[in-house]
Design an enzyme around this catalytic site. Structure first.
Site, PDB file in Angstrom:
ATOM      1  N   VAL A 145      47.319  42.465  73.285  1.00 53.57           N
ATOM      2  CA  VAL A 145      47.463  44.042  73.533  1.00 53.57           C
ATOM      3  C   VAL A 145      48.035  44.527  73.800  1.00 53.57           C
ATOM      4  O   VAL A 145      48.903  45.764  73.725  1.00 53.57           O
ATOM      5  CB  VAL A 145      46.551  44.180  75.166  1.00 53.57           C
ATOM      6  CG1 VAL A 145      44.678  44.104  74.920  1.00 53.57           C
ATOM      7  CG2 VAL A 145      46.790  43.267  76.378  1.00 53.57           C
ATOM      8  N   ASP A 146      49.426  43.518  74.174  1.00 54.63           N
ATOM      9  CA  ASP A 146      50.981  44.023  74.328  1.00 54.63           C
ATOM     10  C   ASP A 146      51.420  44.210  73.174  1.00 54.63           C
ATOM     11  O   ASP A 146      52.467  45.070  73.287  1.00 54.63           O
ATOM     12  CB  ASP A 146      51.572  42.374  75.229  1.00 54.63           C
ATOM     13  CG  ASP A 146      50.965  42.442  76.737  1.00 54.63           C
ATOM     14  OD1 ASP A 146      50.920  43.469  77.907  1.00 54.63           O
ATOM     15  OD2 ASP A 146      50.995  41.119  77.289  1.00 54.63           O
ATOM     16  N   GLY A 191      52.247  45.523  81.063  1.00 52.93           N
ATOM     17  CA  GLY A 191      52.916  44.977  79.763  1.00 52.93           C
ATOM     18  C   GLY A 191      54.144  44.801  80.924  1.00 52.93           C
ATOM     19  O   GLY A 191      54.580  44.866  81.126  1.00 52.93           O
ATOM     20  N   GLU A 246      53.934  47.282  84.852  1.00 56.25           N
ATOM     21  CA  GLU A 246      53.947  46.732  85.328  1.00 56.25           C
ATOM     22  C   GLU A 246      54.947  45.821  85.389  1.00 56.25           C
ATOM     23  O   GLU A 246      55.336  45.256  86.183  1.00 56.25           O
ATOM     24  CB  GLU A 246      52.932  45.743  85.014  1.00 56.25           C
ATOM     25  CG  GLU A 246      52.315  44.913  84.109  1.00 56.25           C
ATOM     26  CD  GLU A 246      51.174  43.872  84.053  1.00 56.25           C
ATOM     27  OE1 GLU A 246      50.477  43.909  85.283  1.00 56.25           O
ATOM     28  OE2 GLU A 246      51.372  42.631  83.112  1.00 56.25           O
TER      29      GLU A 246
END
Length: 413
Positions: A145-146, A191, A246
């Site tokens: 997802v990053d 992230g 984050e």
């Protein structure tokens, strides 16, 4: 073309799940089950640990109708893992065990689905098999997802998470503005070192309802400038919506989330993230007297299959399919990547890249896609991300709820 290898294949999933990781599994399984060169299809329980522990599921015994539901089933259907293989030159214990298992089941094809660390695992296994003369074609299947995996235009899993984030930011933005009193809302987005997901919040802003400020880890976080940004917007609007990765950090490299105390490390030595929104909210309370909320999207952004991008689902399936086709054509030591051919209309194709060029390299948001103030992204970012979130999921529902795949998971003996 050389005569294709004949034998079994193993597919494993590794690292953090996504809402479309099982679409890649489906692409591998359905293609491998049809291949005349693959005798048995195995799924490794919890990634490489399943190989080491001889815990392999026989995919041939699964119901094809259940496999067909995998593209719309979030999380890792086989179970995931965070396990770092040592360099074989330093310690080859694990590799000898992997070879033992490969020989036991006559495994000639190995597919591993994950991000940077997973491609490192894939690369090491490929090199070791070559070094001992065991014929086994190894192909990496990208997932994160990053969106920080090097070499691919984007990674399966990112688009659906981006769509969830943008949608949620729009909904939160509307909810946070219903009262005639001041409000500051901070949304924490995944992230660690790359801000692709936080940047996706800009899709909401471009649609008319979203964050006023977006902070990415590619830019050092300046606390004084942050205060000035928030105070300026609060004075103008009486409401401020903030989205932040984050992993934002100060000029010395310290994560802002660590201002509340040192964080734990995972198996790869990475700082375990979380708590940033609470830290920023506490900081702002000393400056602005108004109601505030700290929202951490946490696991929801990576498992929100109900808000999936059909484009993402289709691409995730395609990279799994392409991995099997490449391996049975004699390719090895490579990763399947997505190549963007055109943006308008959006078209793409798969390509193969050397694993050692992809493993352990992080792809970050280009600095020219971040605005000059370091508190948002440019139109170029939006143009990049917007085509990827198109298409509504074809998820089946029963009684108004998702119908997820249910695998029997018969263990090989």
């Amino acid at each position: 073309m050389a005569t294709p290898l004949t034998g079994a294949c193993i597919f494993g999933q590794s690292g953090g799940p996504t809402s479309v990781i099982n679409a890649s599994a489906c692409g591998v399984f359905e293609t491998a089950l049809k291949s005349p060169y693959i005798t048995t299809v195995y799924g490794a329980a919890h990634g490489i640990k399943g190989v080491l522990n001889d815990q392999l599921y026989i995919i041939d015994e699964e119901d094809p109708q259940e496999l067909a539901l995998l593209p719309y089933t979030p999380s890792s259907a086989l179970g995931s893992v965070r396990y770092k293989l040592k360099d074989p030159e330093v310690d080859d214990t694990d590799y000898k065990r992997i070879l033992e298992i490969f020989k036991k089941y006559n495994v000639r094809y190995f597919f591993y689905n994950g991000g940077n660390d997973s491609m490192d695992t894939c690369s090491k296994v490929s090199r070791y098999m070559k070094s001992v003369g065991y014929e086994c074609n190894v192909i990496g299947v990208p997932k994160t997802v990053d969106n920080d995996l090097y070499g691919t235009d984007h990674c399966p899993g990112f688009a659906s998470a981006a769509k969830y984030i943008a949608t949620t930011c729009m909904e939160v933005s509307l909810d946070a503005k219903v009262y005639d009193t001041g409000m500051i809302c901070i949304i924490e987005i995944m992230g660690r070192n790359a801000g692709w997901l936080a940047g996706a919040a800009a899709l909401a802003s471009a649609s008319g309802e979203g964050p006023d400020l977006i902070y990415l880890p590619e830019v050092d976080f300046d606390i004084d400038k942050f205060y000035a940004d928030v105070e300026r917007i609060y004075k103008e609007k009486g409401k401020v919506i903030i989205a932040a990765s984050e992993g934002i950090h100060d000029k010395d490299g310290k994560f802002i989330s660590e201002y509340a105390g040192e964080a734990a490390k995972d198996a790869f030595g990475h700082t375990q993230m979380g708590g940033l929104a609470q830290v920023l909210e506490s900081m702002l309370k000393t400056r602005i007297d108004c109601k505030s909320r700290a929202i951490e999207l946490s696991l929801m952004q990576r498992c929100g299959a109900h808000c999936g991008s059909q484009t993402d689902i289709d691409e995730a399936y395609a990279v799994g399919k392409a991995a099997v086709e490449a391996a049975t054509s004699g390719e090895t030591g490579l990763m399947v990547a997505i190549k963007r051919v055109s943006n308008d209309p959006y078209t793409w194709e798969t390509e193969l890249l050397p694993l050692d060029k992809c493993a352990n390299y992080e792809k970050k948001v280009p600095m020219e896609w971040i605005n000059a103030d370091g508190n948002g992204v440019t139109q170029e970012f939006i143009d990049y991300a917007l085509p990827l979130i198109q298409g509504e999921t074809k998820m089946q529902k029963v009684n108004g709820l998702p119908r997820f795949a249910k695998l029997k998971k018969v263990l090989a003996k």
